[in-house]
Design a protein around this motif. Structure first.
Motif, PDB file in Angstrom:
ATOM      1  N   TRP A 153      21.055 -16.830  33.071  1.00  0.00           N
ATOM      2  CA  TRP A 153      21.869 -15.666  33.434  1.00  0.00           C
ATOM      3  C   TRP A 153      22.976 -15.380  32.433  1.00  0.00           C
ATOM      4  O   TRP A 153      23.728 -14.424  32.619  1.00  0.00           O
ATOM      5  CB  TRP A 153      22.486 -15.880  34.821  1.00  0.00           C
ATOM      6  CG  TRP A 153      21.473 -15.948  35.920  1.00  0.00           C
ATOM      7  CD1 TRP A 153      21.106 -17.040  36.628  1.00  0.00           C
ATOM      8  CD2 TRP A 153      20.700 -14.866  36.425  1.00  0.00           C
ATOM      9  NE1 TRP A 153      20.138 -16.733  37.540  1.00  0.00           N
ATOM     10  CE2 TRP A 153      19.866 -15.380  37.435  1.00  0.00           C
ATOM     11  CE3 TRP A 153      20.605 -13.518  36.114  1.00  0.00           C
ATOM     12  CZ2 TRP A 153      18.970 -14.604  38.146  1.00  0.00           C
ATOM     13  CZ3 TRP A 153      19.714 -12.729  36.816  1.00  0.00           C
ATOM     14  CH2 TRP A 153      18.903 -13.269  37.826  1.00  0.00           C
ATOM     15  N   GLU A 154      23.088 -16.210  31.398  1.00  0.00           N
ATOM     16  CA  GLU A 154      24.125 -15.954  30.401  1.00  0.00           C
ATOM     17  C   GLU A 154      23.831 -14.648  29.660  1.00  0.00           C
ATOM     18  O   GLU A 154      22.668 -14.274  29.466  1.00  0.00           O
ATOM     19  CB  GLU A 154      24.198 -17.118  29.416  1.00  0.00           C
ATOM     20  CG  GLU A 154      24.688 -18.403  30.060  1.00  0.00           C
ATOM     21  CD  GLU A 154      24.674 -19.566  29.081  1.00  0.00           C
ATOM     22  OE1 GLU A 154      24.265 -19.342  27.913  1.00  0.00           O
ATOM     23  OE2 GLU A 154      25.049 -20.673  29.469  1.00  0.00           O
ATOM     24  N   PRO A 155      24.888 -13.934  29.256  1.00  0.00           N
ATOM     25  CA  PRO A 155      24.674 -12.612  28.633  1.00  0.00           C
ATOM     26  C   PRO A 155      23.745 -12.641  27.430  1.00  0.00           C
ATOM     27  O   PRO A 155      22.969 -11.700  27.234  1.00  0.00           O
ATOM     28  CB  PRO A 155      26.107 -12.203  28.231  1.00  0.00           C
ATOM     29  CG  PRO A 155      27.002 -12.934  29.171  1.00  0.00           C
ATOM     30  CD  PRO A 155      26.323 -14.238  29.439  1.00  0.00           C
ATOM     31  N   ASP A 159      20.623 -10.122  27.607  1.00  0.00           N
ATOM     32  CA  ASP A 159      20.559  -9.043  26.621  1.00  0.00           C
ATOM     33  C   ASP A 159      19.214  -9.002  25.899  1.00  0.00           C
ATOM     34  O   ASP A 159      18.906  -8.003  25.234  1.00  0.00           O
ATOM     35  CB  ASP A 159      21.681  -9.214  25.593  1.00  0.00           C
ATOM     36  CG  ASP A 159      23.049  -8.924  26.191  1.00  0.00           C
ATOM     37  OD1 ASP A 159      23.102  -8.296  27.274  1.00  0.00           O
ATOM     38  OD2 ASP A 159      24.068  -9.326  25.586  1.00  0.00           O
ATOM     39  N   ASN A 213      26.226 -13.541  39.056  1.00  0.00           N
ATOM     40  CA  ASN A 213      25.503 -13.124  37.851  1.00  0.00           C
ATOM     41  C   ASN A 213      24.875 -11.740  37.963  1.00  0.00           C
ATOM     42  O   ASN A 213      24.074 -11.355  37.100  1.00  0.00           O
ATOM     43  CB  ASN A 213      24.420 -14.156  37.499  1.00  0.00           C
ATOM     44  CG  ASN A 213      23.585 -14.534  38.710  1.00  0.00           C
ATOM     45  OD1 ASN A 213      23.131 -13.662  39.446  1.00  0.00           O
ATOM     46  ND2 ASN A 213      23.403 -15.831  38.927  1.00  0.00           N
ATOM     47  N   ASN A 216      25.762  -9.433  34.932  1.00  0.00           N
ATOM     48  CA  ASN A 216      25.075  -9.770  33.680  1.00  0.00           C
ATOM     49  C   ASN A 216      23.667  -9.213  33.633  1.00  0.00           C
ATOM     50  O   ASN A 216      23.128  -8.943  32.555  1.00  0.00           O
ATOM     51  CB  ASN A 216      25.032 -11.299  33.501  1.00  0.00           C
ATOM     52  CG  ASN A 216      26.398 -11.878  33.210  1.00  0.00           C
ATOM     53  OD1 ASN A 216      27.296 -11.157  32.780  1.00  0.00           O
ATOM     54  ND2 ASN A 216      26.567 -13.167  33.447  1.00  0.00           N
TER      55      ASN A 216
END
Length: 802
Positions: A153-155, A159, A213, A216
């Motif tokens: 789930w980190e950007p 992305d 999240n 994000n």
């Protein structure tokens, strides 16, 4: 494979060496392009992975993932698909304990790159893209459920994942425009169509998103739509956000709405069609969120939309001022039309959102929007209009009233006080909103929405002479006490608005129709006997104003007022069902049909209607006569004394000016002058000092009663409570502002007589003549002290004058 599998299950500690050996062989075969041996090695790895579930499988998994990475790095599509299939099998295995050191950054990047494959062969390109989507789906399934390992789930990962899915979803030929949630794709479509498979994966990803999240996962959607210019046209953007709103958990819907509002703020200087596309996406999101939880974003949605409405009007005004001749004029006209698209989208969104709110929230939104409407002479509105100019201010007033009209549509209040509180009614009926015929139309339509609690407005549509009102089947209830109180307090304000609205020079047919509907709705919803008399007085006053024509109105407008009065008196006479009144009205209408059809709505509002040159030469039979109306109503028990008093519009709403004063039209000058006069009610302080010389103090004490300020105050003022005095003063001032003049005059006269008698009684009981002529009475009123006079020479009328 059977022997190898048996050996690995029997001796799980050997899995690490088995994996290392197979990885070494496979690496060598990949480099030498020995595809057959690569297939055999991967099949062996897959079967061992599926068969062994012990703790010592962790090192083997590292060898397995290393081999999958080698396949994905190779340039051969078949090996990439093979590696993807092996990874998907691994992703479907549920591990007993998580491996915190294992990361999937490489796989996210590689699978995302495969989703954007541009292979020259369409079949191979489709196969690689499908493999990339399935790989992303595998990564999501493998990592998304473990909160301690939620790196997916980190950007930097979102992305890559979200744009890859959206890129493939764009290949859908026809965007889903259904109102309900889009149906899930079939199993065959999932395997063969990259667009359908990507959409399914996108739904799964959003369905697993949690509170922390959610943002994000949504933000990359905006970046993708911006980069590919998909806001205009916005079919794909709408499709994406429908999927988002239906896939996420309902309690997180307001997060998405906040993100859309934030993106709208970020793109506020973009082209009008881009902003319109974002607003239409917001409309679709709100339409879905309004059915469930919308969180604390209600006022934020309206505040942001109203801010962008002001910006749009400001851009439109700047374009009009900066336009030049030639081709630039065409460009300005195009931008002007585009801004209107933005404004209509905002109004539609406000209306749809407002109509889905419960009544208690809707009333707050009505007050919120009304507070934004620029009303000259008051600083209550919080919308910055300093840069708009007169044309822009008028435009923003129209836009805000249209928004208010959408929100009030379908609103049903139990009492009219709830629907039209004073803080809402005063700015709504402000003279600032009467300077343009379109503004007056919107104000009346908003009032109709709030007054019409029994859905009678559709039956009254169009101004006409109704032969039999009973055929309309008007729904009405007995007037409640709260509604009666409302009319006593605000009736004069409504009458004044209708009276002045009829006499505007720029009125068109729709204005007269709405004014007629206003009178009819007041009769149905709010009229008791007293209100009916006031409405008839108002109608007669309108007829007189059209005949005398002090405002120099054109002949069409004078005949329009006459037609309005005829239509309304025909309606009210049948509503109260007084036979003599109905007979008089019917007779006048019949004579007008024969001799002056331009005094009837069916004729005056028809194209090419012949107009008279003057109204002074007409016979009295063509007019509704006050004495005959009073005679007919008096015979049925109505109190008709007030009918003989001509109606004069009363000033009711006072707006203290803190900014530049509003310049009213000529007809408001006298009223504005009157409004600045204060109704002041002061209590009169009377001090009585009996000065007696040459009289022994003992005799004074024994023979006379001591009169002090406090004693006389107690005799006159029995309340003794300061709070009650303040409340009384407030009520008196309010009454002098809003009550009819004749009522105030009658009450003041009766109070004067009562005070005369009361003071005479007090003086007779408490003030005794002093024993000598030297005793004097000093009277103080306000700040003026009057000359003392001997008590025995003073008469009561003198005291009254003082």
């Amino acid at each position: 494979m059977e022997k190898l599998t048996f050996y690995a299950v029997s001796a799980p500690e050997k899995l690490d060496r088995i994996g290392s050996y197979l990885a070494e062989r496979l690496s060598r075969d990949v480099v030498r392009h020995r595809s057959g041996y690569v297939l055999i090695a991967m099949e062996a790895l897959d079967q061992l992975l599926m068969a062994c579930h012990s703790q010592s499988i962790k090192p083997f998994v590292e060898s397995f993932l290393h081999m999958v990475a080698k396949l994905l790095e190779s340039g051969e599509p078949k090996l990439q698909v093979l590696g993807t299939n092996s990874f998907v099998k691994f992703a479907n295995i549920e591990e007993d304990t998580p491996s915190y050191h294992r990361r999937y950054d490489f796989f996210v990047s590689r699978f995302s790159a495969m989703c954007h494959s541009c292979h020259s062969d369409p079949e191979v390109r489709t196969e690689i893209r499908i493999a990339g989507i399935r790989g992303i789906q595998g990564v999501v399934r493998k990592t998304v459920n473990d909160e301690l390992r939620a790196t997916i789930w980190e950007p930097q990962h979102m992305d890559k994942i979200v744009p890859s899915l959206l890129f493939n979803m764009q290949k859908i030929e026809e965007a889903d425009s259904r109102i309900g949630p889009p149906s899930s794709p079939s199993a065959t479509d999932k395997e063969e169509n990259p667009a359908v498979l990507a959409e399914n994966c996108f739904r799964e990803l959003l369905g697993r998103a949690t509170f922390g999240n959610m943002n994000n996962a949504v933000r990359p959607v905006f970046a993708h739509l911006d980069h590919h210019k998909l806001w205009d046209p916005n079919e794909f953007a709408v499709h994406c956000f429908k999927i988002i709103m239906y896939s996420i958990q309902a309690q997180y819907s307001h997060h998405v709405i906040q993100e859309i509002l934030g993106h709208l703020d970020a793109r506020k200087k973009d082209a009008p069609r881009v902003r319109a596309g974002i607003i239409q996406v917001l409309l679709e999101a709100v339409a879905i969120a309004a059915k469930g939880s919308i969180g604390p974003t209600v006022l934020e949605v309206f505040n942001t939309l109203l801010k962008h409405l002001r910006l749009s009007v400001e851009f439109e005004a700047d374009d009009l001022q900066g336009g030049s001749v030639g081709s630039a004029n065409l460009n300005t006209s195009s931008k002007d039309n585009d801004e209107k698209i933005v404004q209509n989208a905002i109004i539609q969104t406000i209306g749809f959102f407002g109509s889905n709110l419960p009544d208690y929230q809707r009333s707050e939104i009505m007050m919120f929007i009304m507070g934004k409407v620029p009303v000259f002479g008051t600083s209550t509105h919080t919308l910055d209009i300093s840069q708009l100019g007169d044309l822009g201010t008028r435009r923003i007033q129209i836009m805000l009233l249209r928004s208010l009209l959408m929100v009030t549509s379908g609103y049903k209040a139990k009492t009219i006080v709830t629907a039209l509180p004073g803080s809402f009614l005063d700015p709504l009926l402000s003279p600032s909103l009467m300077e343009d015929y379109e503004l007056r139309q919107l104000v009346l339509e908003v009032m109709h929405n709030l007054m019409d609690r029994h859905d009678n407005r559709a039956k009254l549509r169009g101004i006409r002479i109704i032969p039999d009102v009973a055929d309309l089947k008007i729904k009405r209830e007995k007037i409640c006490r709260q509604d009666t109180s409302f009319m006593k307090k605000n009736g004069q304000q409504l009458y004044r608005h209708i009276y002045l609205g009829c006499k505007e020079e720029d009125n068109v047919q729709k204005n007269y129709e709405l004014l007629y509907t206003s009178l009819a709705l007041i009769t149905i919803e709010l009229a008791n006997e007293e209100v009916v008399i006031d409405l008839i007085r108002l109608a007669i006053a309108l007829q007189d104003s059209a005949i005398i024509n002090e405002d120099n109105l054109p002949m069409f407008h004078r005949c329009g007022i006459m037609a309005l009065v005829a239509a309304y008196l025909n309606f009210v006479s049948q509503m109260i069902a007084v036979p003599a009144f109905c007979q008089h009205v019917s007779k006048v209408i019949e004579i007008r049909t024969m001799e002056a059809p331009y005094f009837l709505p069916e004729h005056i509002f028809r194209d090419k209607c012949m107009l008279p040159k003057s109204l002074e030469k007409h016979e009295k039979d063509l007019y509704f006569l006050t004495n005959k109306i009073a005679e007919s109503l008096g015979g049925s028990g109505y109190s008709v004394e007030r009918l003989s008093v001509p109606y004069v519009p009363q000033v009711t709403a006072l707006f203290p000016s803190s900014k530049k004063p509003h310049k009213p039209k000529h007809k408001y000058k006298d009223e504005d002058r009157l409004s600045r006069r204060k109704s002041i009610v002061d209590t009169v302080s009377i001090q009585v000092d009996i000065l007696s010389n040459n009289v022994p103090s003992d005799d004074v004490v024994s023979n006379t009663e001591e009169i002090t300020f406090e004693a006389l105050k107690k005799a006159i003022d029995t309340s003794g409570m300061e709070e009650q005095e303040k409340e009384k003063r407030r009520l008196v001032i309010e009454k002098f502002q809003k009550a009819p003049f004749e009522e105030i005059a009658a009450q003041c006269e009766s109070k004067a007589n009562l005070l005369h008698d009361r003071l005479a009684q007090i003086l007779e009981l408490t003030i005794r003549p002093p024993p000598s002529p030297s005793g004097t009475l000093t009277i103080t009123s306000g700040h003026a002290q009057y000359q003392s006079v001997p008590v025995y020479e003073m008469k009561f009328p003198d005291l009254c004058v003082y």
